[in-house]
Scaffold this motif. Structure first.
Motif, PDB file in Angstrom:
ATOM      1  N   ALA A  67       0.858  -1.179   0.000  1.00  0.00           N
ATOM      2  CA  ALA A  67       0.000   0.000   0.000  1.00  0.00           C
ATOM      3  C   ALA A  67       0.890   1.223   0.000  1.00  0.00           C
ATOM      4  O   ALA A  67       1.818   1.330   0.801  1.00  0.00           O
ATOM      5  CB  ALA A  67      -0.900  -0.004   1.220  1.00  0.00           C
ATOM      6  N   TYR A  68       0.646   2.118  -0.926  1.00  0.00           N
ATOM      7  CA  TYR A  68       1.481   3.299  -1.058  1.00  0.00           C
ATOM      8  C   TYR A  68       0.626   4.549  -0.985  1.00  0.00           C
ATOM      9  O   TYR A  68      -0.563   4.514  -1.290  1.00  0.00           O
ATOM     10  CB  TYR A  68       2.199   3.314  -2.414  1.00  0.00           C
ATOM     11  CG  TYR A  68       3.166   2.182  -2.623  1.00  0.00           C
ATOM     12  CD1 TYR A  68       4.517   2.352  -2.376  1.00  0.00           C
ATOM     13  CD2 TYR A  68       2.727   0.948  -3.093  1.00  0.00           C
ATOM     14  CE1 TYR A  68       5.406   1.325  -2.582  1.00  0.00           C
ATOM     15  CE2 TYR A  68       3.606  -0.095  -3.297  1.00  0.00           C
ATOM     16  CZ  TYR A  68       4.961   0.110  -3.038  1.00  0.00           C
ATOM     17  OH  TYR A  68       5.828  -0.906  -3.247  1.00  0.00           O
ATOM     18  N   TYR A  69       1.252   5.630  -0.607  1.00  0.00           N
ATOM     19  CA  TYR A  69       0.589   6.933  -0.715  1.00  0.00           C
ATOM     20  C   TYR A  69       1.380   7.717  -1.748  1.00  0.00           C
ATOM     21  O   TYR A  69       2.367   8.370  -1.437  1.00  0.00           O
ATOM     22  CB  TYR A  69       0.601   7.623   0.647  1.00  0.00           C
ATOM     23  CG  TYR A  69      -0.347   8.790   0.725  1.00  0.00           C
ATOM     24  CD1 TYR A  69      -1.720   8.581   0.610  1.00  0.00           C
ATOM     25  CD2 TYR A  69       0.109  10.084   0.911  1.00  0.00           C
ATOM     26  CE1 TYR A  69      -2.598   9.637   0.685  1.00  0.00           C
ATOM     27  CE2 TYR A  69      -0.766  11.150   0.990  1.00  0.00           C
ATOM     28  CZ  TYR A  69      -2.116  10.924   0.872  1.00  0.00           C
ATOM     29  OH  TYR A  69      -2.993  11.970   0.937  1.00  0.00           O
TER      30      TYR A  69
ATOM     31  N   ASP B 176       1.491   9.620  -5.951  1.00  0.00           N
ATOM     32  CA  ASP B 176       0.680  10.346  -6.928  1.00  0.00           C
ATOM     33  C   ASP B 176       0.450   9.509  -8.194  1.00  0.00           C
ATOM     34  O   ASP B 176       1.016   8.429  -8.352  1.00  0.00           O
ATOM     35  CB  ASP B 176       1.251  11.735  -7.229  1.00  0.00           C
ATOM     36  CG  ASP B 176       2.595  11.687  -7.924  1.00  0.00           C
ATOM     37  OD1 ASP B 176       2.930  10.633  -8.470  1.00  0.00           O
ATOM     38  OD2 ASP B 176       3.297  12.706  -7.916  1.00  0.00           O
TER      39      ASP B 176
ATOM     40  N   THR C 144       7.122  18.357 -17.658  1.00  0.00           N
ATOM     41  CA  THR C 144       6.098  18.392 -16.619  1.00  0.00           C
ATOM     42  C   THR C 144       4.750  18.429 -17.311  1.00  0.00           C
ATOM     43  O   THR C 144       4.643  19.004 -18.385  1.00  0.00           O
ATOM     44  CB  THR C 144       6.201  19.633 -15.724  1.00  0.00           C
ATOM     45  OG1 THR C 144       6.233  20.764 -16.563  1.00  0.00           O
ATOM     46  CG2 THR C 144       7.423  19.595 -14.835  1.00  0.00           C
TER      47      THR C 144
ATOM     48  N   GLU D 266       7.475  13.006 -13.154  1.00  0.00           N
ATOM     49  CA  GLU D 266       7.505  12.126 -11.986  1.00  0.00           C
ATOM     50  C   GLU D 266       7.340  10.665 -12.385  1.00  0.00           C
ATOM     51  O   GLU D 266       7.953   9.781 -11.783  1.00  0.00           O
ATOM     52  CB  GLU D 266       6.397  12.504 -10.989  1.00  0.00           C
ATOM     53  CG  GLU D 266       6.657  13.788 -10.238  1.00  0.00           C
ATOM     54  CD  GLU D 266       6.124  15.013 -10.964  1.00  0.00           C
ATOM     55  OE1 GLU D 266       5.901  14.942 -12.199  1.00  0.00           O
ATOM     56  OE2 GLU D 266       5.946  16.043 -10.314  1.00  0.00           O
TER      57      GLU D 266
ATOM     58  N   THR E 223       2.325  24.056 -15.266  1.00  0.00           N
ATOM     59  CA  THR E 223       1.871  22.700 -15.385  1.00  0.00           C
ATOM     60  C   THR E 223       0.515  22.594 -14.739  1.00  0.00           C
ATOM     61  O   THR E 223       0.384  22.139 -13.640  1.00  0.00           O
ATOM     62  CB  THR E 223       2.808  21.766 -14.617  1.00  0.00           C
ATOM     63  OG1 THR E 223       3.234  22.486 -13.470  1.00  0.00           O
ATOM     64  CG2 THR E 223       3.909  21.244 -15.336  1.00  0.00           C
TER      65      THR E 223
ATOM     66  N   CYS F 103      -4.124  16.872 -13.092  1.00  0.00           N
ATOM     67  CA  CYS F 103      -4.796  16.700 -11.792  1.00  0.00           C
ATOM     68  C   CYS F 103      -4.591  15.293 -11.257  1.00  0.00           C
ATOM     69  O   CYS F 103      -4.244  15.099 -10.094  1.00  0.00           O
ATOM     70  CB  CYS F 103      -6.285  16.974 -11.938  1.00  0.00           C
ATOM     71  SG  CYS F 103      -6.637  18.699 -12.118  1.00  0.00           S
TER      72      CYS F 103
ATOM     73  N   HIS G   5      -0.767  14.529 -10.538  1.00  0.00           N
ATOM     74  CA  HIS G   5      -0.188  15.111  -9.325  1.00  0.00           C
ATOM     75  C   HIS G   5      -1.057  14.908  -8.100  1.00  0.00           C
ATOM     76  O   HIS G   5      -0.829  15.535  -7.077  1.00  0.00           O
ATOM     77  CB  HIS G   5       0.069  16.601  -9.534  1.00  0.00           C
ATOM     78  CG  HIS G   5       1.328  16.851 -10.305  1.00  0.00           C
ATOM     79  ND1 HIS G   5       1.606  18.042 -10.897  1.00  0.00           N
ATOM     80  CD2 HIS G   5       2.381  16.052 -10.574  1.00  0.00           C
ATOM     81  CE1 HIS G   5       2.778  17.975 -11.503  1.00  0.00           C
ATOM     82  NE2 HIS G   5       3.262  16.768 -11.331  1.00  0.00           N
ATOM     83  N   MET G   6      -2.069  14.081  -8.215  1.00  0.00           N
ATOM     84  CA  MET G   6      -2.928  13.847  -7.062  1.00  0.00           C
ATOM     85  C   MET G   6      -2.354  12.670  -6.273  1.00  0.00           C
ATOM     86  O   MET G   6      -2.014  11.644  -6.851  1.00  0.00           O
ATOM     87  CB  MET G   6      -4.335  13.508  -7.557  1.00  0.00           C
ATOM     88  CG  MET G   6      -5.326  13.215  -6.470  1.00  0.00           C
ATOM     89  SD  MET G   6      -6.792  12.465  -7.189  1.00  0.00           S
ATOM     90  CE  MET G   6      -7.439  13.835  -8.111  1.00  0.00           C
ATOM     91  N   THR G   7      -2.212  12.858  -4.972  1.00  0.00           N
ATOM     92  CA  THR G   7      -1.643  11.790  -4.165  1.00  0.00           C
ATOM     93  C   THR G   7      -2.755  11.092  -3.388  1.00  0.00           C
ATOM     94  O   THR G   7      -3.529  11.740  -2.685  1.00  0.00           O
ATOM     95  CB  THR G   7      -0.604  12.359  -3.188  1.00  0.00           C
ATOM     96  OG1 THR G   7       0.277  13.184  -3.923  1.00  0.00           O
ATOM     97  CG2 THR G   7       0.171  11.254  -2.518  1.00  0.00           C
ATOM     98  N   GLU G   8      -2.838   9.811  -3.556  1.00  0.00           N
ATOM     99  CA  GLU G   8      -3.849   9.026  -2.852  1.00  0.00           C
ATOM    100  C   GLU G   8      -3.254   7.679  -2.522  1.00  0.00           C
ATOM    101  O   GLU G   8      -2.172   7.323  -2.976  1.00  0.00           O
ATOM    102  CB  GLU G   8      -5.102   8.835  -3.730  1.00  0.00           C
ATOM    103  CG  GLU G   8      -6.086   9.969  -3.614  1.00  0.00           C
ATOM    104  CD  GLU G   8      -7.372   9.707  -4.395  1.00  0.00           C
ATOM    105  OE1 GLU G   8      -7.425   8.718  -5.151  1.00  0.00           O
ATOM    106  OE2 GLU G   8      -8.311  10.495  -4.239  1.00  0.00           O
ATOM    107  N   LYS G   9      -4.027   6.923  -1.773  1.00  0.00           N
ATOM    108  CA  LYS G   9      -3.575   5.583  -1.452  1.00  0.00           C
ATOM    109  C   LYS G   9      -3.685   4.692  -2.692  1.00  0.00           C
ATOM    110  O   LYS G   9      -4.710   4.683  -3.368  1.00  0.00           O
ATOM    111  CB  LYS G   9      -4.465   5.031  -0.341  1.00  0.00           C
ATOM    112  CG  LYS G   9      -4.086   3.652   0.129  1.00  0.00           C
ATOM    113  CD  LYS G   9      -5.050   3.265   1.233  1.00  0.00           C
ATOM    114  CE  LYS G   9      -4.793   1.882   1.750  1.00  0.00           C
ATOM    115  NZ  LYS G   9      -5.738   1.545   2.827  1.00  0.00           N
TER     116      LYS G   9
ATOM    117  N   ILE H 100     -10.416  13.171 -14.914  1.00  0.00           N
ATOM    118  CA  ILE H 100     -10.633  13.895 -13.659  1.00  0.00           C
ATOM    119  C   ILE H 100     -12.021  14.519 -13.617  1.00  0.00           C
ATOM    120  O   ILE H 100     -12.656  14.623 -12.558  1.00  0.00           O
ATOM    121  CB  ILE H 100      -9.540  14.981 -13.461  1.00  0.00           C
ATOM    122  CG1 ILE H 100      -9.662  15.649 -12.086  1.00  0.00           C
ATOM    123  CG2 ILE H 100      -9.590  16.042 -14.528  1.00  0.00           C
ATOM    124  CD1 ILE H 100      -9.405  14.739 -10.929  1.00  0.00           C
TER     125      ILE H 100
ATOM    126  N   ARG I  42     -14.793  12.857 -11.739  1.00  0.00           N
ATOM    127  CA  ARG I  42     -14.844  12.986 -10.279  1.00  0.00           C
ATOM    128  C   ARG I  42     -15.436  14.322  -9.870  1.00  0.00           C
ATOM    129  O   ARG I  42     -16.105  14.441  -8.865  1.00  0.00           O
ATOM    130  CB  ARG I  42     -13.443  12.844  -9.690  1.00  0.00           C
ATOM    131  CG  ARG I  42     -13.040  11.406  -9.575  1.00  0.00           C
ATOM    132  CD  ARG I  42     -11.684  11.262  -8.995  1.00  0.00           C
ATOM    133  NE  ARG I  42     -11.674  11.390  -7.537  1.00  0.00           N
ATOM    134  CZ  ARG I  42     -10.635  11.003  -6.797  1.00  0.00           C
ATOM    135  NH1 ARG I  42      -9.583  10.478  -7.355  1.00  0.00           N
ATOM    136  NH2 ARG I  42     -10.675  11.142  -5.501  1.00  0.00           N
TER     137      ARG I  42
END
Lengths: 247, 416, 200
Positions: free
Chosen positions: B12-14, B16, B39, B43, B124, B180, B183-187, B294, B297
């Motif tokens: 399990a990672y947190y 992006d 960019t 990443e 970006t 979006c 660069h969105m960080t989630e589990k 995106i 959502r």
């Protein structure tokens, strides 16, 4: 064209290298393809070196030959950077001063007095560019220097690193610029007779200048670690035993 | 086939969306990335580069995007699963060779983390304006598969899926994400290798002399590796089944037809297997919000607001945007009053929806220039507006306004 | 569920909208990642983190926005902030208007000079940067802040944070970071009497 292919085939046979891929950006006649014993790719113009980079890195066992037409326009950047990284590719740059397939338009290697409507831009000195990009083997021959050319290609194939061989080949519609010439084979001969072999000549001096002799020969050779060598060395240095070299 | 445990970073990672996608590529068995940093996709490239040696892969920063994509096609023909990562400006540069990839029937994946455009555009900040380019970017006829994930978890899942589809249909697959999601960080939960389905490269195993690269009776034939002695000839020219270009006028026309038809048919005949949609409450809906990436959502908020007001709204999310779900839209158009299409551009997929609705439902575009996502209020207002429209007796709505006037009506009237 | 206006817990699926703001280099994005990671991986909640990124983020006002929720985060952006963590005056001035009327402002008392605030906004000062300097390195000011943040808001559990912080910092700085975290966490007891709020 067929002369170059013959030299190439002989060189590949002579060098005894098995897995050869030929990538070019111009059309092959079906007969030529059939006569070749290895894989051939005809890709988008200007990109054979980049395509070859992918082939080589994905399978380092391959020996990639990039056969490019009058380069340095499309794909000149790939040429420079493949040289910089010393990508293990043999580049055979077929210089016929023009784009024969599209009615003899001028190219960056076009020479002033050879053209009816002379372009006034300065042409590129391919061997010098190759050397300054970091090539490990630089040579130039005309198509009639058969044995020398074959020998050069063989040497380049056996060397690992970025090797460049420029071949002065006649463009079919081009002899019109030189009134004394009647057909293509006379142009071949014209090049041959107007060339002088100077092995080891400084690449700065080999620019093709009108009315001067075309200087041919094996100009330069050096040893440098290839891209993969440097990659493996660098990562081994940073990561130590955890890193398994990519081969 | 299951994924190779060595390639899967279970846990399990947190992280992006970009990084997640790189891990997805590794899990799918990607062994080569040729890229050029741009960019907001850098990443992803970095994350893969860092992990490349762990999975026995190699990555190279090429001199430009033209070179990146050419090397990816080369690597794919050398027998490795390959991918490139880019954003809008780089994506434009890649178009030439995406055509070559389609022509040579090469499997590879392009991850495009979209940003605003045109040209250098918005580094970006987000955009969704490359959707049509992903389909029609290179010249000539070909079909392509495009996937639009909407969360970091999906970036992992659908990157694996993208590789599977590209191997299965031997065509370039685009993952059209956006800044979006990138660069969105989630589990992100990466399951163990035995839970990840991976489509392996299919290799030709028969007689070397009898190998035919593009047989007429097989739209997705097995491939060979370059250098294995099959005397492979591939050309970006229109070619016959053996891969040879044809030079006479008559044969050219004939081959061209057969050739392009292959590229198109292998996708068109399999649309039902390829298309993936996510539906929510469309059974009794009067209005359907069609969205992707995106925006789907963001649309949820607008839909919730509308439902709170008693409007029957359903949501249709295009996970695969191309091939376009024509049948589904046509089927829905007969039932609903209107489609509301929010997208971060001034109208791309909305025209496809309009085409497939055959004038049987109203279409309301909720455009956005890019840089940020929609304000959910805008989507809500558009739903409200669409709900007011009535079908006339014949079941065909009167074309009161064209799409563009709707845009302006939205901007200048609906807010008032 | 909240029954008093003093309680600031939010209705929308009990979602917390949080922003860490300051100037570039203070580790604000890292702060967002740590809290998000603690919440989503060690507390089994759901969280989404977005960062402001781009030329304007370098050196100037920089922020990361975080949603923490008991249920899946659908709409991934903050609209009105429940909690603003301000580590510079500029950030405070820029983002203060985004705060809810009943929101919570946690700020570095040495760096932020407050203007007149809306009456129901709860204020929690901490001299995080000074504490960090006392501990030996001002770079861990954000971790001091995180300790204080955890103690006050209870959005994430202390245990989760203690697991998430070591994951996100280099091995040799783990102890220092945990010390900084505890320093901030302890500071909660020392702040003067302010209305006690609870997270139901």
């Amino acid at each position: 064209m067929s002369i170059i292919t013959t030299c190439l085939t002989n060189a590949v046979k002579k060098s005894r290298i098995k897995k050869v891929c030929l990538v070019s950006d111009f059309l092959y006649q079906r007969e030529i393809v059939d006569s070749l014993e290895f894989d051939t790719f005809h890709v988008t113009r200007g990109r054979p070196i980049a395509f070859g980079t992918g082939l080589k890195l994905a399978n380092p066992e391959l020996k990639v030959i990039a056969l490019i037409g009058d380069l340095i326009t499309l794909g000149g950047n790939h040429f420079m950077h493949a040289g910089r990284r010393n990508m293990d590719i043999v580049v055979i740059c077929v210089n016929n001063f023009i784009y024969p397939k599209i009615a003899g338009n001028t190219t960056p290697t076009t020479k002033v007095p050879f053209s009816q409507y002379a372009p006034f831009e300065r042409p590129i000195n391919v061997p010098h560019m190759a050397k300054s990009s970091g090539a490990v083997y630089v040579a130039r021959w005309t198509t009639l220097h058969n044995s020398e050319l074959t020998e050069s290609i063989t040497q380049a194939l056996q060397k690992s690193g970025f090797s460049v061989i420029e071949v002065m080949a006649p463009g079919g519609s081009y002899f019109a610029g030189i009134p004394s010439l009647k057909n293509e084979s006379e142009l071949l001969k014209f090049y041959y007779e107007n060339s002088v072999i100077k092995n080891g000549e400084d690449t700065r001096n080999v620019e093709i200048i009108p009315d001067n002799k075309i200087i041919v020969g094996k100009f330069f050779e050096q040893e440098r670690p290839t891209f993969l060598d440097s990659y493996n060395a660098q990562l081994s240095r940073v990561m130590g035993d955890k890193f398994k070299p990519y081969v | 086939m299951r994924a190779n445990p060595k390639d899967v970073f279970t846990g399990a990672y947190y992280i992006d969306g970009d990084v997640s996608s790189a891990y997805g590529a590794a899990a799918a068995g990607c062994k080569f990335i040729g890229g050029y940093p741009i960019t907001p996709s850098t990443e992803a490239f970095e994350a893969f580069v860092r992990r490349a040696h762990q999975v026995g892969a190699i990555s190279i920063q090429m001199e430009d995007e033209l070179g990146s994509i050419a090397s990816v096609i080369g690597a794919s023909w050398a027998g490795k699963k390959a991918m490139t990562i880019t954003s809008g400006p780089g994506f434009s540069l890649m178009m030439e060779n995406i055509g070559l990839g389609a022509m040579l029937e090469t499997p590879f994946v392009v991850l495009n983390i979209q940003r605003g455009g045109p040209s250098t555009g918005l580094p970006t900040l987000t955009g969704q304006a490359d959707m049509m380019q992903s389909r029609w970017g290179s010249h000539g006829d070909y079909e392509i598969i495009t996937i639009a994930p909407d969360s970091p978890q999906e970036m992992f899942d659908y990157t694996v899926k993208a590789f599977n589809l590209s191997e299965k249909y031997r065509c370039p697959v685009m993952i059209m994400s956006d800044e979006c999601v990138g660069h969105m960080t989630e589990k992100v939960v990466i399951p163990s290798a035995d839970k990840i389905e991976v489509e392996p490269r299919r290799f030709y195993k028969g007689d070397k002399d009898k190998y035919i690269p593009f047989p007429v009776d097989n739209l997705v034939p097995p491939m060979v590796k370059a250098g294995d002695g099959y005397k492979l000839h591939l050309t970006g020219l229109a070619h016959d089944e053996k891969g040879y270009p044809l030079l006479t006028q008559n044969s050219k026309v004939k081959t061209q037809n057969a050739n392009t038809r292959r590229l198109v048919d292998k996708i068109r005949l399999n649309v039902d297997k390829i298309i993936e949609l996510k539906e929510d409450g469309i059974d009794d809906a009067e209005i359907i919000v069609v969205s992707y990436g995106i925006t789907s959502r963001v649309a949820i908020r607008g839909i919730e607001m509308a439902r709170a007001k008693g409007i029957k709204v359903g949501s249709l999310r295009l996970v695969t945007v191309w091939p376009f779900p024509e049948k589904k839209i046509t089927e829905l158009a007969n039932k609903v009053k209107a489609f509301v299409v929010p997208e971060i551009n001034y109208g791309q997929i909305v025209f496809e929806v309009e085409r497939c609705a055959y004038g049987k439902a109203n279409i309301v575009l909720v455009p956005h220039g890019g840089g940020s996502v929609h304000n959910p209020d805008d989507i809500f207002h558009a739903i409200e507006y669409a709900a007011k429209e009535r079908k006339n007796v014949d079941g065909i709505i009167e074309q009161k306004t064209n799409l563009y006037s709707l845009i302006f009506e939205k901007e200048y009237k609906l807010h008032g | 569920m909240p029954n008093s206006p003093e309680l600031w817990v939010i209705n929308l699926n009990r979602m917390f909208e949080i922003k860490f703001a300051g100037y570039g280099g203070q580790g604000l994005i890292r702060s967002g990642v740590i809290v998000g990671k603690a919440a989503s991986i060690y507390d089994n909640k759901f969280s989404t983190m977005n960062q402001s990124f781009g030329p304007e983020a370098r050196g100037g006002a920089c922020s990361s926005q975080l949603l923490v929720s008991e249920t899946k985060v659908l709409y991934p952006y903050v609209t009105k902030l429940d909690i603003l963590v301000a580590m510079s005056r500029e950030a405070y001035e820029k983002f203060e208007p985004e705060l809810k009327d009943t929101g919570m402002l946690i700020y570095d008392s040495d760096l932020v000079k407050l203007k007149k605030m809306r009456p129901k906004i709860k204020l929690y000062p901490i001299p995080a940067t000074r504490f960090a300097e006392e501990l030996g390195n001002r770079i861990i000011a954000n971790v001091v802040m995180l300790g204080f943040f955890t103690a006050i808001t209870k959005v994430v559990s202390k245990q989760a944070m203690e697991k998430a912080i070591p994951d996100s910092v280099p091995e040799r700085f783990k102890d220092l970071n945990l010390k900084a975290f505890n320093k901030g966490f302890q500071h909660e007891k020392q702040i003067p009497k302010i209305p006690k709020f609870q997270n139901s």
